[in-house]
Scaffold this active site. Structure first.
Site, mmCIF file in Angstrom:
data_model
loop_
_atom_site.group_PDB
_atom_site.id
_atom_site.type_symbol
_atom_site.label_atom_id
_atom_site.label_comp_id
_atom_site.label_asym_id
_atom_site.label_seq_id
_atom_site.Cartn_x
_atom_site.Cartn_y
_atom_site.Cartn_z
ATOM 1 N N TYR A 112 0.826 -1.204 0.000
ATOM 2 C CA TYR A 112 0.000 0.000 0.000
ATOM 3 C C TYR A 112 0.864 1.259 0.000
ATOM 4 C CZ TYR A 112 -3.614 3.329 1.212
ATOM 5 O OH TYR A 112 -4.483 4.379 1.192
ATOM 6 N N TRP A 114 1.212 5.673 -1.698
ATOM 7 C CA TRP A 114 0.870 6.662 -2.724
ATOM 8 C C TRP A 114 1.943 6.808 -3.808
ATOM 9 C CZ3 TRP A 114 -2.594 11.158 -3.293
ATOM 10 C CH2 TRP A 114 -3.832 10.917 -2.722
HETATM 11 N N1 LIG Z 1 -2.580 7.705 12.503
HETATM 12 C C1 LIG Z 1 -2.942 7.834 11.223
HETATM 13 N N2 LIG Z 1 -2.329 7.086 10.284
HETATM 14 C C2 LIG Z 1 -2.682 7.229 8.989
HETATM 15 C C3 LIG Z 1 -3.693 8.137 8.592
HETATM 16 C C4 LIG Z 1 -4.327 8.901 9.609
HETATM 17 O O1 LIG Z 1 -5.233 9.709 9.345
HETATM 18 N N3 LIG Z 1 -3.908 8.746 10.909
HETATM 19 N N4 LIG Z 1 -4.008 8.257 7.266
HETATM 20 C C5 LIG Z 1 -3.807 7.096 6.428
HETATM 21 C C6 LIG Z 1 -3.981 7.378 5.011
HETATM 22 S S1 LIG Z 1 -5.490 8.069 4.557
HETATM 23 C C7 LIG Z 1 -3.066 7.033 4.061
HETATM 24 S S2 LIG Z 1 -3.488 7.204 2.396
HETATM 25 C C8 LIG Z 1 -1.758 6.461 4.431
HETATM 26 C C9 LIG Z 1 -0.599 6.921 3.525
HETATM 27 O O2 LIG Z 1 0.460 6.058 3.658
HETATM 28 P P1 LIG Z 1 1.608 5.937 2.519
HETATM 29 O O3 LIG Z 1 1.009 6.081 1.166
HETATM 30 O O4 LIG Z 1 2.380 4.705 2.791
HETATM 31 O O5 LIG Z 1 2.497 7.206 2.843
HETATM 32 P P2 LIG Z 1 3.542 7.978 1.929
HETATM 33 O O6 LIG Z 1 4.385 8.748 2.879
HETATM 34 O O7 LIG Z 1 2.846 8.747 0.877
HETATM 35 O O8 LIG Z 1 4.429 6.816 1.321
HETATM 36 C C10 LIG Z 1 4.778 6.755 -0.005
HETATM 37 C C11 LIG Z 1 6.213 6.255 -0.105
HETATM 38 O O9 LIG Z 1 6.513 6.011 -1.483
HETATM 39 C C12 LIG Z 1 7.843 6.454 -1.746
HETATM 40 N N5 LIG Z 1 7.952 6.728 -3.182
HETATM 41 C C13 LIG Z 1 7.596 7.842 -3.851
HETATM 42 N N6 LIG Z 1 7.849 7.716 -5.157
HETATM 43 C C14 LIG Z 1 8.369 6.474 -5.338
HETATM 44 C C15 LIG Z 1 8.813 5.748 -6.484
HETATM 45 O O10 LIG Z 1 8.767 6.203 -7.618
HETATM 46 N N7 LIG Z 1 9.264 4.473 -6.287
HETATM 47 C C16 LIG Z 1 9.313 3.920 -5.044
HETATM 48 N N8 LIG Z 1 9.756 2.660 -4.952
HETATM 49 N N9 LIG Z 1 8.914 4.596 -3.942
HETATM 50 C C17 LIG Z 1 8.435 5.852 -4.090
HETATM 51 C C18 LIG Z 1 8.014 7.671 -0.883
HETATM 52 O O11 LIG Z 1 9.386 7.939 -0.678
HETATM 53 C C19 LIG Z 1 7.248 7.256 0.392
HETATM 54 O O12 LIG Z 1 8.094 6.654 1.325
HETATM 55 O O13 LIG Z 1 -1.473 6.776 5.795
HETATM 56 C C20 LIG Z 1 -2.501 6.347 6.675
HETATM 57 N N10 LIG Z 1 -2.057 6.449 8.048
HETATM 58 N N1 LIG Z 2 -1.758 18.284 2.850
HETATM 59 C C1 LIG Z 2 -2.189 17.014 2.771
HETATM 60 N N2 LIG Z 2 -3.418 16.748 2.253
HETATM 61 C C2 LIG Z 2 -3.871 15.484 2.200
HETATM 62 C C3 LIG Z 2 -3.078 14.385 2.612
HETATM 63 C C4 LIG Z 2 -1.788 14.685 3.166
HETATM 64 O O1 LIG Z 2 -1.032 13.784 3.594
HETATM 65 N N3 LIG Z 2 -1.389 15.991 3.222
HETATM 66 N N4 LIG Z 2 -3.551 13.096 2.486
HETATM 67 C C5 LIG Z 2 -4.666 12.867 1.567
HETATM 68 C C6 LIG Z 2 -5.317 11.583 1.806
HETATM 69 S S1 LIG Z 2 -4.525 10.164 1.300
HETATM 70 C C7 LIG Z 2 -6.556 11.470 2.342
HETATM 71 S S2 LIG Z 2 -7.279 9.939 2.513
HETATM 72 C C8 LIG Z 2 -7.321 12.654 2.779
HETATM 73 C C9 LIG Z 2 -7.921 12.412 4.161
HETATM 74 O O2 LIG Z 2 -8.941 13.289 4.411
HETATM 75 P P1 LIG Z 2 -9.481 13.409 5.901
HETATM 76 O O3 LIG Z 2 -9.461 12.098 6.557
HETATM 77 O O4 LIG Z 2 -10.784 14.110 5.869
HETATM 78 O O5 LIG Z 2 -8.369 14.371 6.527
HETATM 79 P P2 LIG Z 2 -7.767 14.558 7.983
HETATM 80 O O6 LIG Z 2 -6.906 15.778 7.891
HETATM 81 O O7 LIG Z 2 -7.130 13.322 8.462
HETATM 82 O O8 LIG Z 2 -9.023 14.868 8.893
HETATM 83 C C10 LIG Z 2 -9.804 16.050 8.700
HETATM 84 C C11 LIG Z 2 -10.258 16.593 10.031
HETATM 85 O O9 LIG Z 2 -11.255 15.770 10.626
HETATM 86 C C12 LIG Z 2 -11.351 16.164 11.987
HETATM 87 N N5 LIG Z 2 -11.872 15.079 12.796
HETATM 88 C C13 LIG Z 2 -11.197 14.001 13.259
HETATM 89 N N6 LIG Z 2 -12.028 13.203 13.981
HETATM 90 C C14 LIG Z 2 -13.234 13.801 13.968
HETATM 91 C C15 LIG Z 2 -14.503 13.476 14.536
HETATM 92 O O10 LIG Z 2 -14.703 12.466 15.212
HETATM 93 N N7 LIG Z 2 -15.524 14.321 14.276
HETATM 94 C C16 LIG Z 2 -15.372 15.451 13.537
HETATM 95 N N8 LIG Z 2 -16.427 16.193 13.296
HETATM 96 N N9 LIG Z 2 -14.186 15.789 13.011
HETATM 97 C C17 LIG Z 2 -13.142 14.973 13.215
HETATM 98 C C18 LIG Z 2 -9.940 16.537 12.403
HETATM 99 O O11 LIG Z 2 -9.944 17.739 13.136
HETATM 100 C C19 LIG Z 2 -9.190 16.625 11.098
HETATM 101 O O12 LIG Z 2 -8.398 17.787 10.986
HETATM 102 O O13 LIG Z 2 -6.476 13.794 2.841
HETATM 103 C C20 LIG Z 2 -5.703 13.967 1.643
HETATM 104 N N10 LIG Z 2 -5.103 15.278 1.678
HETATM 105 MO MO LIG Z 3 -5.512 8.334 2.194
#
Ligand SMILES: Nc1nc2c(c(=O)[nH]1)N[C@H]1C(S)=C(S)[C@@H](COP(=O)(O)OP(=O)(O)OC[C@H]3O[C@@H](n4cnc5c(=O)[nH]c(N)nc54)[C@H](O)[C@@H]3O)O[C@H]1N2
Ligand SMILES: Nc1nc2c(c(=O)[nH]1)N[C@H]1C(S)=C(S)[C@@H](COP(=O)(O)OP(=O)(O)OC[C@H]3O[C@@H](n4cnc5c(=O)[nH]c(N)nc54)[C@H](O)[C@@H]3O)O[C@H]1N2
Ligand SMILES: [Mo]
Length: 765
Positions: A112, A114
């Site tokens: 998994y 991005w």
């Molecule tokens: N506590 C908590 N944990 C969360 C979340 C949260 O809200 N709270 N959010 C979750 C969500 S929504 C998501 S989507 C995940 C994201 O989790 P990830 O998608 O695993 O996070 P990234 O840091 O985007 O990791 C992408 C990696 O790919 C590498 N990369 C980039 N380009 C290339 C390439 O061309 N080749 C190779 N081999 N590698 C490359 C980058 O260096 C990086 O280390 O995290 C989740 N984890």
């Molecule tokens: N800059 C930036 N943007 C991103 C990403 C990133 O890594 N960096 N990741 C992207 C990805 S993969 C994803 S999946 C999306 C995720 O999109 P989201 O999951 O919507 O984003 P978050 O910032 O994790 O959460 C948004 C807000 O929800 C609020 N929140 C948390 N728990 C609760 C609750 O129980 N009730 C209410 N009402 N609010 C709550 C928090 O204050 C938080 O700031 O974001 C995307 N956008």
């Molecule tokens: Mo995500």
């Protein structure tokens, strides 16, 4: 396709299109000129290309090479550099050995993550294609960390996740038609900075401002004030974390008892209102879910709830529910209840009204779809059928053979011997890192392709250096962005780094299946090949459809958009008999007989209020929000200039309310220790009224940096919130990730401050 040194190369990242120019030491970066609100995250590239965190050569863990027992993995293990030819031989042999001894079903290739915006050098697509075509398959993962619960519940109750979130209400409709937005979880523009595959126009801020100027009212229902942008002029309703369903129920209850709900819509477009109505009125449990009841749970005064409920039917009302609400225990419920609340208002399918799950959570939402397909690399067919919901990875590794429930099925965890990761960072994205560390000690071999020394690489056995996006040519594209970007190489690859494709091609050759994997094409030929379906579709519709070389020369290409037609929900509204929803009843399911049949007490057959089984206590009184970071995408380029500029003493910043800070004697810039029974980390304090009392916010993405020499629960000295989060499924229905919230205590840290080592390469001979 090499760039002359002084050329600006068009390029694209998940956080925006831009041009780049290598000046010999750092990168000059200019945002795409057509972007009205470019993301500051672009600046992370400037200092990243030659950073010490980059991986220069293939490396193999010394103890793995020696095959000495015991070979417990650690984060400060020794590596040895290995020439490409040798490491590829070694890895091809290891893959063959595992397949012969255990079968392809012993390989976890869920991988998994991005990775990069380019559609060809997309590491996840490449690794899946390799494992399918060259290896015979792998145990895969389904769903995402983003939408783990919603992707499973939405099809039961209204329709597919993609359609509900991305082909529904647009920002143009909001700007023009919406009178009231109930934004559960907010719509922070730092989140819509990002879109997978790239984004050429950030439009959210302008659209919200336009609506607000017209008189629309946004309710930012969230623990953080800045979950809404200032331009929306939102009314902030600080809500106790995890209690949104109670508020939604009380709004629904008020609509019901004041007869403000849309009977006709509920009859013609929905099924199962009666059992839900009994629950709402408290017929069976003697608890009416009214405003007074919800006030005690949510912290929002009953009068405010009633006033808001009365406003909703008076104009065009949109209910949005962010991803964050469902990245928590019982996360299915707010997603379902948001849809039911909107159904009671009867505006689903109207312009700017109804229900749009996850509007604003990413830059893909609220836009028109492209009218032509974008370049997509085929991943082949997987010869292994076993799979897991993605966030159950540690459960799988720790419990081979164990049964688990998922979406009405009883499944079992496979026995994994080799893990292959490319383009993701599990020690960023997964919960309960101390548990994950134990889980990643189970497989015999871990292989990682990476461009930088992330914690995942330091814990691996074979580490192959991958190029970064700016070191190769690619095509940037997303299904809701009207620009195709020729992503030209701007910098030579660092050290001996190779493209993921080239690594997999070389491995395929050793496995005797090179032709099947490469289809005889070079990278350049692949780009032209992947471009062709888009060109043909453009030509067929009479649009500008240049050949590949011409597209490459121009640097970008406009793609036509499909009409702003409201998608399947508009069609269903207008003709519920002929445009049925893809649910079992063809209607919106307020009560689901399918889910009733699963008999899960953690996901009842209609939406219901289920409190977290880990509430704040005297020992852990604060609710920690681990949300998406404003300064980067997840953990990517945490060592980059912009991300680093926002740290304090090199630590990630944790925000808390002045009342909570005062109670603990914490002031701005103090280093604090956050802890619970699962782990502990350091962070630097920022005290602000923008965080509601009782809540503490530490965004994800600081690279895990365990204190040296510590045992079971090392202190992360940098600020990774996943040392604290809970590794459980949302429910047996979806088994989604619960990383967004957890409970902690926080104290001022007075010990000596260890230096950050997160970005140092490991010890290698
Ligand atoms: N506590 C908590 N944990 C969360 C979340 C949260 O809200 N709270 N959010 C979750 C969500 S929504 C998501 S989507 C995940 C994201 O989790 P990830 O998608 O695993 O996070 P990234 O840091 O985007 O990791 C992408 C990696 O790919 C590498 N990369 C980039 N380009 C290339 C390439 O061309 N080749 C190779 N081999 N590698 C490359 C980058 O260096 C990086 O280390 O995290 C989740 N984890
Ligand atoms: N800059 C930036 N943007 C991103 C990403 C990133 O890594 N960096 N990741 C992207 C990805 S993969 C994803 S999946 C999306 C995720 O999109 P989201 O999951 O919507 O984003 P978050 O910032 O994790 O959460 C948004 C807000 O929800 C609020 N929140 C948390 N728990 C609760 C609750 O129980 N009730 C209410 N009402 N609010 C709550 C928090 O204050 C938080 O700031 O974001 C995307 N956008
Ligand atoms: Mo995500």
């Amino acid at each position: 396709m090499d760039q002359a040194a002084d050329d600006w190369a068009p390029h694209s990242a998940h956080w925006g299109a831009f041009s780049a120019r290598w000046n010999g030491a750092t990168l000059d970066v200019t945002p795409y000129e057509g972007d009205p609100a470019p993301s500051p995250i672009l600046q992370n590239f400037t200092t990243a290309m030659r950073h010490k965190a980059r991986i220069l050569r293939p490396m193999v863990r010394k103890a793995w090479l020696d095959r000495r027992a015991p070979t417990e993995r650690t984060f400060d293990q020794k590596f040895v550099a290995c020439p490409w030819n040798e490491v590829l031989d070694l890895l091809a042999n290891e893959l063959s050995r595992i397949r012969t001894e255990h079968g392809a079903g012993a390989v976890y290739g869920g991988s998994y993550g991005w990775s990069s915006a380019g559609r060809f050098h997309h590491a996840q697509s490449q690794v899946h294609r390799f494992l399918n075509i060259a290896f015979g398959g792998y145990v895969r993962s389904v769903n995402s960390y983003s939408a783990g619960a919603s992707a499973v519940i939405l099809p039961h109750i209204i329709g597919g996740y993609e359609a509900v979130s991305r082909h529904n209400v647009t920002w143009d409709q909001v700007a023009e038609h919406t009178d009231t937005v109930l934004a559960f979880g907010g719509m922070a523009v730092k989140n819509s900075d990002v879109a997978s595959g790239g984004i050429s126009r950030h439009i959210e801020r302008d659209a919200m401002q336009k609506a607000a100027r017209r008189g629309a009212i946004f309710y930012g229902i969230a623990p953080l004030r800045d979950d809404m942008p200032p331009e929306a002029g939102a009314r902030w309703l600080p809500i106790k974390v995890g209690t949104d369903v109670a508020l939604m129920l009380a709004l629904a209850h008020t609509l019901l008892v004041e007869n403000l709900h849309d009977h006709d819509f509920l009859t013609r477009h929905c099924t199962g209102f009666e059992p839900f109505e009994r629950y709402l009125r408290g017929r069976d449990d003697t608890t009416p879910k009214d405003a007074a009841w919800a006030a005690g749970i949510t912290g929002i005064p009953a009068g405010t709830i009633v006033d808001i409920a009365r406003r909703l039917p008076r104009g065009r009302t949109l209910v949005t529910v962010s991803h964050s609400l469902q990245r928590a225990q019982y996360g299915e419920q707010p997603v379902w209840m948001g849809a039911v609340l909107a159904a009671m208002l009867g505006q689903i399918g109207l312009p700017g009204g109804g229900y749009n799950y996850a509007l604003g959570a990413l830059g893909h939402t609220g836009r028109r779809l492209n009218a032509v397909p974008i370049p997509t690399l085929s991943q082949g067919r997987n010869g292994v059928s076993e799979h897991i919901p993605v966030a159950r990875v540690a459960d799988m590794l720790l419990n081979p053979g164990q049964r688990f429930e998922y979406n009405g099925r009883s499944m079992h965890y496979p026995d994994i011997k080799l893990v292959y990761w490319a383009g993701g960072n599990p020690f960023h994205h997964h919960q309960d890192i101390n548990r994950l560390r134990r889980a990643f000690n189970v497989p015999q071999t871990i292989v990682v392709h990476e461009s930088a020394w992330t914690p995942m690489t330091k814990f691996a056995d074979i580490v192959l250096p991958a190029t970064m996006t700016l070191e190769r040519d690619d095509i940037g594209a997303a299904g809701t962005d009207p620009r195709l970007i020729a992503m030209r190489r701007a910098v030579d690859p660092i050290g001996e780094a190779r493209d993921d494709f080239d690594i997999f091609a070389a491995l395929s050759e050793r496995l005797g299946v090179e032709q099947a994997f490469t289809e005889g094409r070079s990278s350049r030929q692949w780009l032209a090949h992947l471009y062709e379906p888009t060109r043909q579709a453009l030509a067929a519709a009479g649009w500008d459809a240049p050949g590949f070389e011409e597209f490459w020369r121009r640097g970008e290409l406009a793609l036509p958009s499909a009409p702003d037609d409201g998608g399947f929900l508009r069609a269903f509204r207008n003709d519920p008999l002929n445009s049925k929803l893809p649910t079992p009843s063809g209607k919106i399911e307020i009560y689901s007989s399918t889910i009733a049949g699963f008999d899960y007490n953690d996901c009842p057959p209609h939406p219901a209020w289920l409190p977290s089984t880990e509430p704040p206590t005297a020992r852990h009184p604060l609710t920690m929000i681990a949300n998406q970071p404003a300064t980067r995408l997840h953990s990517q380029l945490d060592f980059g200039a912009y991300s680093q500029s926002k740290k304090i003493a090199g630590r990630e910043v944790v925000r808390l309310n002045p009342a909570d800070a005062a109670q603990r004697g914490i002031a701005n810039d103090d280093i604090v220790r956050l802890f619970n029974d699962r782990g502990a980390c350091l962070a630097a304090a920022a005290v602000t009224e923008d965080v509601m009392p009782g809540v503490i916010q530490l965004s994800t993405g600081a690279w895990y940096d365990p204190e040296q020499g510590a045992a079971e629960q090392p202190l992360c000295i940098h600020g990774n919130p996943n040392v604290l989060t809970r590794d459980i499924g949302t429910s047996r229905l979806a088994q989604g990730c619960c990383g967004q919230v957890t409970v902690v205590e926080c104290e001022k840290y007075t010990g000596t401050l260890p230096a950050i080592r997160a970005f140092d390469p490991p010890d290698h001979g």
